[in-house]
Scaffold this motif. Structure first.
Motif, PDB file in Angstrom:
ATOM      1  N   LYS A 145      46.960  36.488  41.871  1.00 45.40           N
ATOM      2  CA  LYS A 145      47.030  38.474  42.233  1.00 45.40           C
ATOM      3  C   LYS A 145      46.547  38.864  43.340  1.00 45.40           C
ATOM      4  O   LYS A 145      46.698  40.065  43.837  1.00 45.40           O
ATOM      5  CB  LYS A 145      46.263  39.711  41.280  1.00 45.40           C
ATOM      6  CG  LYS A 145      46.785  39.428  39.717  1.00 45.40           C
ATOM      7  CD  LYS A 145      46.166  39.962  38.692  1.00 45.40           C
ATOM      8  CE  LYS A 145      47.323  40.152  36.894  1.00 45.40           C
ATOM      9  NZ  LYS A 145      46.426  40.629  35.828  1.00 45.40           N
ATOM     10  N   ALA A 146      45.885  38.053  43.780  1.00 45.01           N
ATOM     11  CA  ALA A 146      45.127  37.806  45.094  1.00 45.01           C
ATOM     12  C   ALA A 146      46.070  39.202  46.317  1.00 45.01           C
ATOM     13  O   ALA A 146      45.801  38.782  47.027  1.00 45.01           O
ATOM     14  CB  ALA A 146      43.816  37.390  45.179  1.00 45.01           C
ATOM     15  N   PHE A 147      46.957  36.790  45.903  1.00 50.39           N
ATOM     16  CA  PHE A 147      48.196  37.031  47.128  1.00 50.39           C
ATOM     17  C   PHE A 147      49.234  37.725  47.144  1.00 50.39           C
ATOM     18  O   PHE A 147      50.189  38.216  48.204  1.00 50.39           O
ATOM     19  CB  PHE A 147      48.793  35.238  46.908  1.00 50.39           C
ATOM     20  CG  PHE A 147      47.736  34.259  47.214  1.00 50.39           C
ATOM     21  CD1 PHE A 147      47.723  34.210  48.664  1.00 50.39           C
ATOM     22  CD2 PHE A 147      47.278  33.744  46.135  1.00 50.39           C
ATOM     23  CE1 PHE A 147      47.381  33.401  49.085  1.00 50.39           C
ATOM     24  CE2 PHE A 147      46.573  32.428  46.923  1.00 50.39           C
ATOM     25  CZ  PHE A 147      46.205  31.801  48.527  1.00 50.39           C
ATOM     26  N   ASP A 148      49.340  38.392  45.938  1.00 50.67           N
ATOM     27  CA  ASP A 148      50.268  39.725  45.846  1.00 50.67           C
ATOM     28  C   ASP A 148      49.861  40.823  46.437  1.00 50.67           C
ATOM     29  O   ASP A 148      48.938  41.851  46.078  1.00 50.67           O
ATOM     30  CB  ASP A 148      50.328  39.745  44.674  1.00 50.67           C
ATOM     31  CG  ASP A 148      51.413  40.866  43.936  1.00 50.67           C
ATOM     32  OD1 ASP A 148      52.033  41.492  45.233  1.00 50.67           O
ATOM     33  OD2 ASP A 148      51.898  40.707  43.382  1.00 50.67           O
ATOM     34  N   GLU A 149      50.434  41.100  48.007  1.00 51.52           N
ATOM     35  CA  GLU A 149      50.042  42.716  49.050  1.00 51.52           C
ATOM     36  C   GLU A 149      50.044  44.046  47.937  1.00 51.52           C
ATOM     37  O   GLU A 149      49.597  44.936  48.223  1.00 51.52           O
ATOM     38  CB  GLU A 149      51.010  42.055  50.089  1.00 51.52           C
ATOM     39  CG  GLU A 149      50.443  40.471  50.729  1.00 51.52           C
ATOM     40  CD  GLU A 149      51.370  40.640  52.320  1.00 51.52           C
ATOM     41  OE1 GLU A 149      51.654  41.923  52.408  1.00 51.52           O
ATOM     42  OE2 GLU A 149      50.922  39.811  53.225  1.00 51.52           O
ATOM     43  N   THR A 150      51.012  43.803  47.076  1.00 54.62           N
ATOM     44  CA  THR A 150      51.619  44.850  46.441  1.00 54.62           C
ATOM     45  C   THR A 150      50.309  45.281  45.447  1.00 54.62           C
ATOM     46  O   THR A 150      50.469  46.868  45.379  1.00 54.62           O
ATOM     47  CB  THR A 150      52.593  44.708  45.854  1.00 54.62           C
ATOM     48  OG1 THR A 150      52.261  44.345  44.059  1.00 54.62           O
ATOM     49  CG2 THR A 150      54.021  44.260  46.303  1.00 54.62           C
ATOM     50  N   LEU A 156      42.121  45.348  41.884  1.00 56.22           N
ATOM     51  CA  LEU A 156      41.876  44.162  42.311  1.00 56.22           C
ATOM     52  C   LEU A 156      40.163  43.521  41.235  1.00 56.22           C
ATOM     53  O   LEU A 156      40.220  42.891  40.324  1.00 56.22           O
ATOM     54  CB  LEU A 156      42.500  43.378  42.625  1.00 56.22           C
ATOM     55  CG  LEU A 156      42.418  41.658  41.907  1.00 56.22           C
ATOM     56  CD1 LEU A 156      43.539  41.134  40.971  1.00 56.22           C
ATOM     57  CD2 LEU A 156      43.269  40.945  43.063  1.00 56.22           C
ATOM     58  N   MET A 157      39.623  43.847  42.439  1.00 55.98           N
ATOM     59  CA  MET A 157      38.257  43.662  42.407  1.00 55.98           C
ATOM     60  C   MET A 157      37.734  43.722  41.039  1.00 55.98           C
ATOM     61  O   MET A 157      36.788  43.271  40.424  1.00 55.98           O
ATOM     62  CB  MET A 157      37.870  44.065  43.669  1.00 55.98           C
ATOM     63  CG  MET A 157      35.936  43.404  43.903  1.00 55.98           C
ATOM     64  SD  MET A 157      35.127  43.939  45.366  1.00 55.98           S
ATOM     65  CE  MET A 157      34.884  45.266  45.736  1.00 55.98           C
ATOM     66  N   GLN A 158      37.718  44.994  40.782  1.00 62.78           N
ATOM     67  CA  GLN A 158      37.193  45.527  39.271  1.00 62.78           C
ATOM     68  C   GLN A 158      37.931  45.420  37.929  1.00 62.78           C
ATOM     69  O   GLN A 158      37.092  44.801  37.135  1.00 62.78           O
ATOM     70  CB  GLN A 158      38.030  46.992  39.754  1.00 62.78           C
ATOM     71  CG  GLN A 158      36.916  48.276  40.152  1.00 62.78           C
ATOM     72  CD  GLN A 158      35.543  48.786  40.182  1.00 62.78           C
ATOM     73  OE1 GLN A 158      34.755  47.955  38.891  1.00 62.78           O
ATOM     74  NE2 GLN A 158      34.847  48.927  40.856  1.00 62.78           N
ATOM     75  N   GLU A 159      38.904  44.632  38.124  1.00 61.66           N
ATOM     76  CA  GLU A 159      39.187  44.004  36.797  1.00 61.66           C
ATOM     77  C   GLU A 159      38.862  42.801  36.784  1.00 61.66           C
ATOM     78  O   GLU A 159      38.575  42.282  35.930  1.00 61.66           O
ATOM     79  CB  GLU A 159      41.020  43.944  37.601  1.00 61.66           C
ATOM     80  CG  GLU A 159      41.927  42.839  36.011  1.00 61.66           C
ATOM     81  CD  GLU A 159      42.945  42.997  36.763  1.00 61.66           C
ATOM     82  OE1 GLU A 159      43.114  42.064  36.051  1.00 61.66           O
ATOM     83  OE2 GLU A 159      43.834  43.262  37.450  1.00 61.66           O
TER      84      GLU A 159
END
Length: 511
Positions: A145-150, A156-159
């Motif tokens: 997910k970190a590679f996904d720029e959308t 994401l950090m909270q997730e």
């Protein structure tokens, strides 16, 4: 030229050297130990009780071993015998016998072991392998997910925080303890307490009568300090925190989710130096106030208090920071202002009530883990406003906002109540209530409940005893008044708050 020849040789070597594809990562696993554990479960009827809290079907790496363990677990739940024949029949009933290799494989498993003596040790190895696989899967998902720029990085950090917190909670197991070592520990605490003539076994609050009721803030306790807006619960928390950090030199962490660290420092200066908050804001101090500030600022700045003003703090962040503070700064008590502003981001809940319940339960778990008291401020719902009279306006446990779990998890619940705010100027006995506040001990798991009356100095955001004519140059005097209470318990009073500064601005939390 030599450098050019060297580069050519390096390129030649890179072209001629084949790529090594023999190395790869295998997921953490111990299939042979899985076979030993399953075999032991089929030859010893008591073995399942030893590993039932350690193992689940997902703990096993091999899919067919997951099915076999499911069958063994079901047989135990139904209180049926567990052996080669019953496991085989249960797998046949479940429709998975052929998938695991038929009766022959079951026989092979039981033939691998002759004793279940080491089954607990082997089960813990499998649990560790399963945890490692969970972390690999989790980190891989976050990496993708970190590679996904959308995808928003902060979301994401909270997730990621929430997901890791869930994994840690699911794998946190506390084993039972035989009574003898517990009694030894309790006796040591008793002997230490006996040496203290004041009867304080926890962290002193700085208020003599409150200490008489509570014996100080106790390790592993979750204390909820609640009140409606404008009642002064933060001011009371700061008055308590000042005693702890300045007068007793006890390191304290203050997590301020509502105010910035500068705003908190302003309120601390007003509280400690008896300078009106409005003057702190506009800087219009007279000569006496400047001298008072200058005289006490050094003591204030050296107080062992660590402030964190992270907005929207999650329970996972709090846990990480608290562990570090206890380890590196020797923090003995934590205050949080306030509970409803915290979140459990990254975890899924059906309602806000469920989330608050998780936060409350996590705070209690953290207090037990770190073995220190945690004082969390909390809002109350609007039910108080609809009730009439001084008795009706006094908060009740049912007024705790958003979750009954707060009441259940707390070891102690204190309410801050100011009758004057509701234009109630006299109590039932005709006592003057102007400028007064009630500290209501509504729940006390280890002792008495009662109501204590204090003087509230709003311009200084502080609480004093009713009999005190308190100033920076005066000496503290005993005072305070216990008023008639529906809660019962011994009569008593707060002692005065000793003078002294309180701050941590020169040594903020190192995050």
């Amino acid at each position: 030229m030599p450098a050019e020849n060297s580069n050519n040789q390096n390129r030649s070597r890179r072209k001629s050297s084949p790529i090594d594809t023999s190395y790869g990562h295998l997921q953490p696993q111990a299939v042979d130990i899985e076979q030993v554990v399953l075999g032991a479960l089929m030859i010893d009827s008591d073995a399942f009780s030893v590993v039932s809290e350690i193992l689940t079907p997902d703990t096993f790496y091999e899919p067919k071993h997951q099915r076999i363990y499911e069958a063994i677990r079901q047989l135990n739940m139904d209180q049926r015998p567990v052996d080669i024949m019953t496991v085989t029949e249960e797998l046949r009933r479940m429709g998975t016998l052929d998938m695991i290799g038929g009766p022959t494989y079951i026989i092979d498993l039981s033939a691998r072991v002759v004793s279940s003596a080491h089954i607990e040790y082997h089960a813990k190895i499998l649990a560790q392998k399963h945890l490692a696989r969970q972390l690999i899967s989790f980190s891989s998902d976050i990496e993708t997910k970190a590679f996904d720029e959308t995808i928003d990085v902060e979301a994401l950090m909270q997730e990621a925080e929430g997901g890791l917190f869930e994994i840690s909670q699911k794998n946190m197991k506390q084993d039972y303890t035989q009574i003898a070592p517990v009694l030894t520990q309790a006796l040591a605490v008793l002997q230490k307490s006996a040496q203290n003539t004041g009867g304080i076994t926890g962290i002193p609050t700085g208020y003599t009568r409150l200490d008489e009721l509570t014996s100080g803030w106790q390790n592993s306790d979750l204390v909820i300090l609640a009140g409606r807006p404008a009642m002064g619960k933060t001011s009371f928390a700061l008055s308590l925190a000042r005693n702890i950090s300045v007068d007793y030199n006890t390191p304290i962490a203050f997590f301020s989710l509502e105010m910035s660290n500068v705003q908190l420092a302003n309120r601390l200066m007003s509280n400690v130096f008896e300078i009106a908050g409005s003057k702190i804001l506009n800087g219009q101090l007279d000569n006496d106030e400047w001298q008072r500030l200058d005289k006490n600022m050094d003591r204030l700045s050296r107080a062992p208090i660590y402030i964190d003003d992270t907005p929207g703090l999650s329970v996972f962040e709090l846990r990480t920071k608290a562990r570090r503070l206890v380890r590196e700064k020797g923090v003995k008590i934590i205050m949080i202002d306030y509970l409803q502003l915290m979140n459990a981001n990254g975890m899924k809940f059906g309602s806000r009530q469920e989330e608050v319940s998780t936060i409350s339960r996590s705070l209690k778990g953290l207090a037990k883990e770190l073995d220190i008291p945690i004082i969390a401020l909390s809002q109350l719902n609007r039910g108080v406003e609809s009730r009439e009279g001084n008795e009706g306006k006094r908060p009740q446990l049912s007024d705790l906002r958003e979750s009954g779990a707060i009441e259940q998890d707390a070891d102690m619940v204190l309410f801050v109540h100011r009758p004057e705010y509701y234009r109630i100027y006299e109590d039932e006995k005709g006592n003057d209530l102007r400028g007064m506040a009630e500290i209501i001990i509504a729940k006390h798991r280890k002792g008495a409940t009662d109501i204590v009356r204090l003087k509230f100095l709003g311009q200084f955001t502080r609480f004093d005893n009713p009999s005190d004519n308190f100033s920076q140059n005066s000496s503290p005097a005993d005072g305070g008044e216990i008023i008639d209470s529906n809660f019962g318990g011994p009569a008593g009073a707060f002692d005065s708050l000793p003078p002294g500064p309180f701050d941590g601005g020169n040594d903020p939390m190192p995050f």
